[in-house]
Structure formats: C-alpha cells, structure tokens
Design an enzyme around this catalytic site. Structure first.
Site, PDB file in Angstrom:
ATOM      1  N   HIS A 168       0.840  -1.211   0.000  1.00  0.00           N
ATOM      2  CA  HIS A 168       0.000   0.000   0.000  1.00  0.00           C
ATOM      3  C   HIS A 168       0.876   1.262   0.000  1.00  0.00           C
ATOM      4  CE1 HIS A 168      -3.426   2.507   1.079  1.00  0.00           C
ATOM      5  NE2 HIS A 168      -2.826   2.906   2.182  1.00  0.00           N
TER       6      HIS A 168
HETATM    7  C1  HEM Z   1       1.574   4.073   7.246  1.00  0.00           C
HETATM    8  C2  HEM Z   1       1.622   4.620   6.091  1.00  0.00           C
HETATM    9  C3  HEM Z   1       0.498   4.778   5.097  1.00  0.00           C
HETATM   10  C4  HEM Z   1       0.611   5.530   3.967  1.00  0.00           C
HETATM   11  C5  HEM Z   1       1.853   6.308   3.502  1.00  0.00           C
HETATM   12  C6  HEM Z   1      -0.656   5.479   3.282  1.00  0.00           C
HETATM   13  C7  HEM Z   1      -0.957   6.151   2.105  1.00  0.00           C
HETATM   14  C8  HEM Z   1      -2.196   6.196   1.508  1.00  0.00           C
HETATM   15  C9  HEM Z   1      -2.521   6.981   0.336  1.00  0.00           C
HETATM   16  C10 HEM Z   1      -1.541   7.846  -0.427  1.00  0.00           C
HETATM   17  C11 HEM Z   1      -3.830   6.781   0.037  1.00  0.00           C
HETATM   18  C12 HEM Z   1      -4.615   7.436  -1.107  1.00  0.00           C
HETATM   19  C13 HEM Z   1      -4.688   6.535  -2.319  1.00  0.00           C
HETATM   20  C14 HEM Z   1      -5.572   7.153  -3.389  1.00  0.00           C
HETATM   21  O1  HEM Z   1      -6.290   8.101  -3.127  1.00  0.00           O
HETATM   22  O2  HEM Z   1      -5.562   6.646  -4.535  1.00  0.00           O
HETATM   23  C15 HEM Z   1      -4.357   5.864   1.009  1.00  0.00           C
HETATM   24  C16 HEM Z   1      -5.657   5.379   1.027  1.00  0.00           C
HETATM   25  C17 HEM Z   1      -6.125   4.422   1.914  1.00  0.00           C
HETATM   26  N1  HEM Z   1      -5.415   3.856   2.957  1.00  0.00           N
HETATM   27 FE1  HEM Z   1      -3.461   4.272   3.461  1.00  0.00          FE
HETATM   28  N2  HEM Z   1      -1.518   4.668   3.987  1.00  0.00           N
HETATM   29  C18 HEM Z   1      -0.850   4.216   5.113  1.00  0.00           C
HETATM   30  C19 HEM Z   1      -1.363   3.359   6.061  1.00  0.00           C
HETATM   31  C20 HEM Z   1      -2.629   2.763   6.016  1.00  0.00           C
HETATM   32  C21 HEM Z   1      -3.122   1.784   6.953  1.00  0.00           C
HETATM   33  C22 HEM Z   1      -2.332   1.237   8.147  1.00  0.00           C
HETATM   34  C23 HEM Z   1      -4.375   1.442   6.555  1.00  0.00           C
HETATM   35  C24 HEM Z   1      -5.323   0.442   7.149  1.00  0.00           C
HETATM   36  C25 HEM Z   1      -4.968  -0.647   7.755  1.00  0.00           C
HETATM   37  C26 HEM Z   1      -4.689   2.211   5.366  1.00  0.00           C
HETATM   38  C27 HEM Z   1      -5.882   2.146   4.673  1.00  0.00           C
HETATM   39  C28 HEM Z   1      -6.219   2.914   3.582  1.00  0.00           C
HETATM   40  C29 HEM Z   1      -7.495   2.863   2.890  1.00  0.00           C
HETATM   41  C30 HEM Z   1      -8.682   1.960   3.260  1.00  0.00           C
HETATM   42  C31 HEM Z   1      -7.433   3.816   1.860  1.00  0.00           C
HETATM   43  C32 HEM Z   1      -8.513   4.140   0.820  1.00  0.00           C
HETATM   44  C33 HEM Z   1      -8.257   3.248  -0.380  1.00  0.00           C
HETATM   45  C34 HEM Z   1      -9.371   2.299  -0.655  1.00  0.00           C
HETATM   46  O3  HEM Z   1     -10.454   2.427  -0.065  1.00  0.00           O
HETATM   47  O4  HEM Z   1      -9.175   1.381  -1.503  1.00  0.00           O
HETATM   48  N3  HEM Z   1      -3.601   2.997   5.068  1.00  0.00           N
HETATM   49  N4  HEM Z   1      -3.341   5.521   1.890  1.00  0.00           N
END
Ligand code: HEM
Length: 217
Positions: A168
C-alpha cells in the site's frame, strides 16, 4: 475553471486515515515485541514487557474501530466494476505507464480494491483471534485448542496485513500525487483524469469523446 483542483479526501477522511496508520504502526511494533524474544527490545517503546502486553490489545481494538470508520466511508467505492477485469488483464501496460488499451476506472483501481478487501479480512481475523488470546479478559472462555488456533491465525493475519501495508505504501509513493492527496486532500484534474477517469467524469460531470463502457465506481 478548467485547472481547478478536485477534492479527493476531506479533513475527516484524512484524519481518520492517519489515525489508523499511527495505530497500525503502534500495534505492529508492540505485537512484534511480543512475537519473538529477538524483538523484545521493542517493548521499551511501550514502557517495558508488562505494559506492552497490557497495551497491545487495546491499541489493536482502537485500530479496528477507526479502521471500521474508514471502511464505512470507502466500501462503496471499492466494489468491482466491469472495466476492472480488463484493467487487471492489462496490468503489464499499467506498470509500463502506457495508456493505450487500458480501460478507464473509478475512484480506486482494482489493485487498491483487492487490497481494501484484504485489509478488511485481516482486521476481522485479527480482532476475533485477538479476543480469544486476550488472557486478561476472555481466554478463560475458550479451550486450549481454540487458543492455539487463534494464536496461529493472529500471527498469520498480522503477517499478511504488514505485507499488504508495505505494498500500500509503495503503491502510494509510486503514483505521484497520491500521498499529497491523503495529506492535503486535493488532486489536479490531470491526475484524476489519468489515474481514475470514470471518477473524474463523475465529479466533474465531463464526458470525454473517447468514452468507453463502464459503470460508476
Ligand atoms: C503508514 C503509512 C500509510 C501511507 C503512507 C498510506 C498512504 C495512503 C494513500 C496515499 C492513500 C490514497 C490513495 C488514493 O487516493 O488513490 C491511502 C488510502 C487508503 N489507505 Fe493508506 N496509507 C498508510 C497506512 C494505512 C493503513 C495502516 C491502513 C489500514 C490498515 C490504510 C488504509 C487505507 C485505505 C482503506 C485507503 C482508501 C483506499 C481504498 O479504499 O481502496 N492505510 N493511503
């Protein structure tokens, strides 16, 4: 205005996301401290062994609760649509940054959607198995066989979750503009059109001439 940026995440969504991320790091570090003696030194971050053992399950439950809020916000946008199958078949072109023959997709690409459902599955397994192995409160209600199985499932789900989050983060950094969207909320029109054209059309109500089949995503 033609070059006006588009809001991808509002302040609540961003706060929610980063809270889950912080709690995930805390849960992972405290969990690793309990997982193997070689990693026990990590327990210093949480005030020593007993405190790590007390705090880890509470951090986990908190992470689950905030993750559930994220799921409630985003689950609809993670349903698969007709174009997703073809996009996956053309993944080699996506990797080479080619646009020819790659169908337009909704707010999330099929890779993000697969990851989303994997995260949800891991979180559910972690919560359920975590309750069974939570000695202080619940383990007395379960037999030794269930506790052993839950311990195994807990470690397995944590492993898959950590791997998924590594993917991710890598994907977020790889697609320039994604991390900034999650930090500041906005994306450029060009970004939205290039990476998530059906979503772009939906939010701008524009219909480009080369429109291909595809339902709302
Ligand atoms: C620790 C560093 C993390 C970074 C740098 C990060 C980065 C990002 C970024 C850049 C997006 C936007 C993607 C887009 O809009 O296309 C996103 C969306 C998201 N992230 Fe993270 N994330 C992190 C951790 C996590 C964790 C720990 C979780 C959950 C366990 C998580 C769950 C999600 C979800 C559910 C979305 C929405 C995407 C979807 O619904 O398919 N993230 N994240």
């Amino acid at each position: 205005m033609k070059d006006k940026p588009i809001l991808r995440y509002n302040a609540n969504e961003r706060t929610n996301h980063w809270l889950v991320a912080i709690l995930f790091i805390m849960a992972a570090l405290s969990g690793l401290a309990l997982f193997h003696p070689a990693l026990f030194w990590l327990s210093h971050l949480f005030g020593g062994g007993p405190w790590t053992r007390i705090l880890h399950p509470f951090i986990g439950v908190l992470m689950f609760v905030f993750f559930l809020f994220l799921v409630l916000r985003f689950w609809r946008a993670n349903f698969f649509i007709a174009n997703d199958r073809l996009w996956l078949r053309r993944i080699d072109r996506v990797m080479r940054n080619e646009e020819e023959g790659v169908p337009p997709i909704g707010k999330y690409n099929p890779g993000q959607k697969l990851l989303f459902w994997t995260l949800l599955l891991c979180m559910l397994v972690l919560l359920l198995s975590g309750v069974v192995i939570w000695r202080a409160w619940f383990s007395q209600y379960f037999g030794i066989g269930s506790i052993r199985l839950a311990t195994l499932l807990h470690a397995l789900a944590a492993f898959v979750l950590v791997l998924s989050i590594i993917i991710h983060i890598y994907a977020g950094v790889w697609i320039k503009g994604s991390v900034s969207a999650m930090l500041h909320g906005w994306v450029s029109r060009a970004w939205a059109k290039k990476h998530h054209e059906l979503w772009y059309r939906e939010v701008t109500r524009e219909d480009p001439p080369d429109s291909q089949i595809g339902k709302k995503g």
